[in-house]
Design an enzyme around this catalytic site. Structure first.
Site, PDB file in Angstrom:
ATOM      1  CE1 TYR A 153      -3.720   2.124   0.625  1.00 44.25           C
ATOM      2  CE2 TYR A 153      -2.635   3.368   2.407  1.00 44.25           C
ATOM      3  CZ  TYR A 153      -3.483   3.512   1.511  1.00 44.25           C
ATOM      4  OH  TYR A 153      -4.477   4.385   1.650  1.00 44.25           O
ATOM      5  CG  ASP A 255       5.518   3.660   1.339  1.00 41.41           C
ATOM      6  OD1 ASP A 255       5.639   3.928   2.814  1.00 41.41           O
ATOM      7  OD2 ASP A 255       4.417   3.551   1.071  1.00 41.41           O
ATOM      8  CE  LYS A 283       0.879   4.793   8.187  1.00 35.17           C
ATOM      9  NZ  LYS A 283      -0.400   5.089   8.218  1.00 35.17           N
TER      10      LYS A 283
HETATM   11  N1  PMP Z   1       2.401   4.074   2.612  1.00 32.77           N
HETATM   12  C1  PMP Z   1       2.144   3.308   3.538  1.00 32.77           C
HETATM   13  C2  PMP Z   1       3.197   2.101   3.673  1.00 32.77           C
HETATM   14  C3  PMP Z   1       1.025   3.383   4.436  1.00 32.77           C
HETATM   15  O1  PMP Z   1       0.910   2.411   5.266  1.00 32.77           O
HETATM   16  C4  PMP Z   1       0.326   4.534   4.239  1.00 32.77           C
HETATM   17  C5  PMP Z   1      -0.664   4.686   5.225  1.00 32.77           C
HETATM   18  N2  PMP Z   1      -1.439   3.694   6.007  1.00 32.77           N
HETATM   19  C6  PMP Z   1       0.629   5.273   3.076  1.00 32.77           C
HETATM   20  C7  PMP Z   1       1.799   5.286   2.423  1.00 32.77           C
HETATM   21  C8  PMP Z   1      -0.305   6.541   3.155  1.00 32.77           C
HETATM   22  O2  PMP Z   1      -0.241   7.506   3.950  1.00 32.77           O
HETATM   23  P1  PMP Z   1      -1.319   8.703   4.134  1.00 32.77           P
HETATM   24  O3  PMP Z   1      -2.611   7.593   4.976  1.00 32.77           O
HETATM   25  O4  PMP Z   1      -0.677   9.419   5.334  1.00 32.77           O
HETATM   26  O5  PMP Z   1      -1.560   9.219   3.060  1.00 32.77           O
END
Ligand code: PMP
Length: 444
Positions: A153, A255, A283
């Site tokens: 994701y 990521d 995060k």
């Molecule tokens: N990359 C990863 C690995 C994530 O877990 C998330 C959110 N869960 C995102 C990108 C996207 O981040 P955001 O919800 O702050 O847009």
């Protein structure tokens, strides 16, 4: 106009707020994933307050929190030092839309902590920072296609919202998966630029890279797949990604929105000793306020630094959010803080393993102490890739979570996500969690 809302602390207050929310918020929620926080109920819980690793809902229940805002509130809720620093910023101005000194100190600290971070740009959410990293990779290479792994994701925006959770009927052949848009509304042209590959399979990777020779700007992955129940990279797999990308002139993007500053001060790239060209953070970086970053080696960030590749944002690195990040990272840069997080999580992982073993329930406990998941695979072996997750016992994983919630333990309601551990978790919190885990397994 407003429906009657019970006084905070009365049972069913969350239900009443959710009923009221239907009239004003689309679907009653602010993010599609919030509905899944419903747990055993047909409505989500409304949280009223938190301190340390504990949160309280408007119905009067208290929980030890292992969602901690999807890992963001890593120091704990209402952390005293953070509250003090943020209160000071509230008094002096939260945003000027200009350069500020805190963003410089923050970038310097990230450079110190993260191996690939020669140059940094800030953003406000993980999705946005992923877009920034992808822009940088495309701008640098002149190519447009991005290889992502099935089930990983990278945010909700169009760019990479492809094959996040395809069902078996849509996903296509194993070794050459289809690119499945995650939602209606994502244009075919965008989906067509995303090449999908199975995770942890060197032969499939090489074949797909060969098939797209000269077309790819980047390979992006979650180094620990937080969104696939913390599926781990097999030994050597991240090294292989590094070697293949280097040999082919493709940018490797980690990521690290979930792993960053959580699995240790240098994130997954330090944990596994593999340095990507670019990495994305959010995060834990913000300690509970919205801030994100993409960072990269000088060569790939240089076109941005020169102003050829564009990136903007009104809210980027506001003094408020940058201060939150600076206080948080200064804390996470102390090895005893991330060590405490890791050890706390490992105690919980071991408790789950023992309980599952004692009850003869097949269960893989995977990930690292700071982020992990219990997965009910048929024979208890860990998952290797997304398609393994299609076969897990979902009913059991839902029941597990519901039993925990009843016993005051709050975890991500989506079984393919994971537990996040806060630095503020106390021995009492851990004792209470271990007791709840034992009881939950006894009724599964
Ligand atoms: N990359 C990863 C690995 C994530 O877990 C998330 C959110 N869960 C995102 C990108 C996207 O981040 P955001 O919800 O702050 O847009």
């Amino acid at each position: 106009m407003n429906g009657r809302i019970q006084a905070p602390g009365e049972p069913d207050t969350s239900r009443a707020w959710f009923a009221r929310a239907q009239a004003s918020l689309a679907g009653g929620i602010s993010s599609s994933s919030r509905l899944t926080s419903a747990g055993p109920r047909s409505y989500p819980l409304y949280m009223a307050s938190g301190s340390g690793a504990r949160i309280r809902d408007v119905d009067g229940n208290e929980y030890v929190d292992y969602l901690i805002s999807y890992g963001s509130a890593i120091l704990g809720h209402a952390h005293p030092q953070l509250t003090e620093a943020l209160t000071a910023v509230l008094r002096t101005g939260t945003m000027f839309g200009t350069c500020n000194t805190v963003e410089v100190e923050l970038a310097e600290l990230i450079r110190e902590m993260v191996p690939c971070a020669d140059l940094i740009r800030f953003a406000n959410s993980g999705s946005e920072a992923v877009q920034g990293a992808v822009r940088a990779a495309r701008g640098f290479t002149g190519h447009s296609k991005i290889l992502k792994f099935e089930g990983h994701y990278h945010g909700w925006s169009d760019t990479l919202a492809v094959s996040n959770r395809p069902d078996a009927s849509q996903a296509g052949p194993y070794a050459a998966p289809r690119s499945v848009p995650h939602s209606p509304g994502i244009p075919d042209g965008v989906v067509g630029d995303v090449v999908v590959c199975p995770w942890n399979d060197p032969a499939a990777l090489r074949e797909i890279l060969d098939a797209h020779r000269g077309e790819l700007a980047a390979v992006i992955c979650e180094p620990i797949v937080a969104n696939n129940a913390c599926t781990m990279p097999e030994p050597g797999y991240l090294d292989l990604l590094r070697e293949e990308c280097s040999a082919r002139g493709i940018m490797l993007i980690f990521d690290e929105v979930c792993t960053g500053f959580r699995t240790g001060p240098g994130g997954a790239q330090t944990l596994f000793g593999v340095v990507p060209d670019l990495a994305v953070f959010s995060k834990a970086l913000g300690g509970g306020l919205p801030i994100a970053a993409f960072a990269g080696q000088r060569h790939v960030m240089e076109p941005l630094a020169q102003g050829h590749v564009k990136h903007g944002g009104t809210y980027n690195a506001s003094p408020l959010c940058a201060t939150s990040a600076l206080v948080t990272l200064r804390s996470l840069n102390q090895p005893d803080v991330t060590k405490r997080i890791d050890e706390s999580g490992r105690r919980l992982m071991e408790t789950i393993r023992r309980a599952a073993h004692d009850r003869r329930i097949p269960c893989a406990v995977q990930g690292v102490g700071a982020m992990f998941q219990a997965v009910f695979t048929a024979d208890g072996t860990p998952t290797r890739q997304y398609r393994d997750l299609l076969g897990v016992d979902r009913a059991r994983s839902d029941a597990f979570r519901h039993e925990l919630l009843k016993r005051g333990v709050h975890v991500n309601a989506y079984g393919m996500a994971c537990w996040f551990v806060a630095a503020a978790v106390t021995d009492d919190d851990l004792d209470a969690t271990c007791e709840a885990l034992g009881e939950a397994f006894s009724v599964l």
